[in-house]
Design an enzyme around this catalytic site. Structure first.
Site, PDB file in Angstrom:
ATOM      1  CG  ASN A 267      -2.416  -3.543  -8.611  1.00  0.00           C
ATOM      2  OD1 ASN A 267      -2.674  -3.846  -9.780  1.00  0.00           O
ATOM      3  ND2 ASN A 267      -1.666  -2.507  -8.287  1.00  0.00           N
TER       4      ASN A 267
ATOM      5  CE  LYS B  71       1.839  -3.880  -8.092  1.00  0.00           C
ATOM      6  NZ  LYS B  71       2.950  -3.264  -7.452  1.00  0.00           N
TER       7      LYS B  71
ATOM      8  CG  HIS C 181      -0.927   1.960  -8.135  1.00  0.00           C
ATOM      9  ND1 HIS C 181       0.432   1.882  -8.327  1.00  0.00           N
ATOM     10  CD2 HIS C 181      -1.248   0.978  -7.263  1.00  0.00           C
ATOM     11  CE1 HIS C 181       0.913   0.882  -7.595  1.00  0.00           C
ATOM     12  NE2 HIS C 181      -0.086   0.320  -6.941  1.00  0.00           N
TER      13      HIS C 181
ATOM     14  CD  GLU D  79      -1.176   0.866  -2.755  1.00  0.00           C
ATOM     15  OE1 GLU D  79      -1.030  -0.344  -2.541  1.00  0.00           O
ATOM     16  OE2 GLU D  79      -1.201   1.355  -3.890  1.00  0.00           O
TER      17      GLU D  79
ATOM     18  N   GLY E 292       6.363  -3.247  -3.147  1.00  0.00           N
ATOM     19  CA  GLY E 292       7.237  -4.152  -3.896  1.00  0.00           C
ATOM     20  C   GLY E 292       8.591  -4.399  -3.262  1.00  0.00           C
TER      21      GLY E 292
ATOM     22  CB  SER F  31       5.774  -5.285   1.313  1.00  0.00           C
ATOM     23  OG  SER F  31       6.574  -4.795   0.253  1.00  0.00           O
TER      24      SER F  31
END
Ligand code: PEP
Length: 238
Positions: free
Chosen positions: A7, A9, A92, A159, A165, A201
């Site tokens: 992803n 982003k 998401h 997730e 992140g 992560s």
């Protein structure tokens, strides 16, 4: 077979050099054991589609809940289909944080179904929900809302928002608990399973441990997928 979803982003990637670097660091023979889905920014879809090797599948990060018309900045399922997009992320947490609801996720799912684009349903709890001991109920609610319709995702990506992140993935016990909640839930609906991915992560340091968890069949990778060498390391170790 293992699955990796990248992803990217809202990051601009020079795809040609990303792909070159990836292929330099990944043994082609391993492509038979892994499916890699690239989800670039929507403006890059056509470019990647024209230049990618066949082994990379193409995914989108989001889709409009509308069919077409005056919806500035949005991208329809039909446009995605015309760009040969095969997969799309749905729900998401970064999009839910901007106001997406379980209801809009369903509307988007219906658009994707019409165009036969496969869905990657993202679910996951916040730190607050986790601390209050409400994860079980929260995940079930996200799943319940999706599966009460007739939509079937190709993947469920678990997730946890608190791991995305941050550089610190959820630990294996925590992932196991969530896999357990998800797979028990799915069993109630279907007589087959839906592959579960983990996201949050993921790196070349932790991928092996994460995919060794029973029920985890791959990962959704954000930051670490921007660096093609690191992503190739992840793909090699998976
Ligand atoms: C994500 O945003 O889906 C994600 C998994 O990001 P990261 O790998 O950067 O935590």
């Amino acid at each position: 077979m293992k699955y990796l979803v990248a992803n990217w982003k809202m990051n601009q990637i020079d795809f040609i050099s990303w792909q070159d670097e990836f292929l330099k660091n990944f043994d082609n023979a391993n492509f038979k054991d892994i499916k890699i889905i690239l989800c670039p920014n929507s403006t890059e879809l056509a470019k990647i589609n024209d230049n990618k090797i066949d082994e990379f599948l193409l995914g989108a990060q989001d889709v409009s809940r509308h069919l077409d018309g005056p919806f500035t900045g949005q991208i329809s399922a039909k446009i995605l289909k015309n760009k040969n997009v095969q997969f799309c992320l749905l729900g998401h947490s970064e999009i839910r944080a901007e106001g997406e609801t379980n209801e809009t996720v369903l509307q988007k799912a219906a658009r994707l179904d019409t165009e036969q684009i496969e869905k990657i349903l993202c679910i996951g709890e916040s730190q607050k929900v986790l601390e209050k001991g409400e994860r079980n109920e929260f995940l079930k609610n996200q799943l319940e809302s999706f599966f009460k319709s007739n939509h079937k995702p190709a993947f469920i990506a678990y997730e946890p928002i608190w791991a995305i992140g941050t550089g610190i993935a959820a630990n294996t016990d925590s992932i196991k608990d969530s896999v357990d909640i998800i797979s028990k839930f799915i069993k109630n609906y279907f007589d087959f399973s839906i592959p579960i991915l983990y996201g949050g992560s993921v790196s070349s340091e932790n991928i092996k441990e994460i995919v060794s968890i029973t029920g985890i069949e791959g990962c959704l990778v954000g930051n670490a997928s921007l660096d093609s060498k690191e992503f190739a390391n992840i793909a090699t170790k998976i």
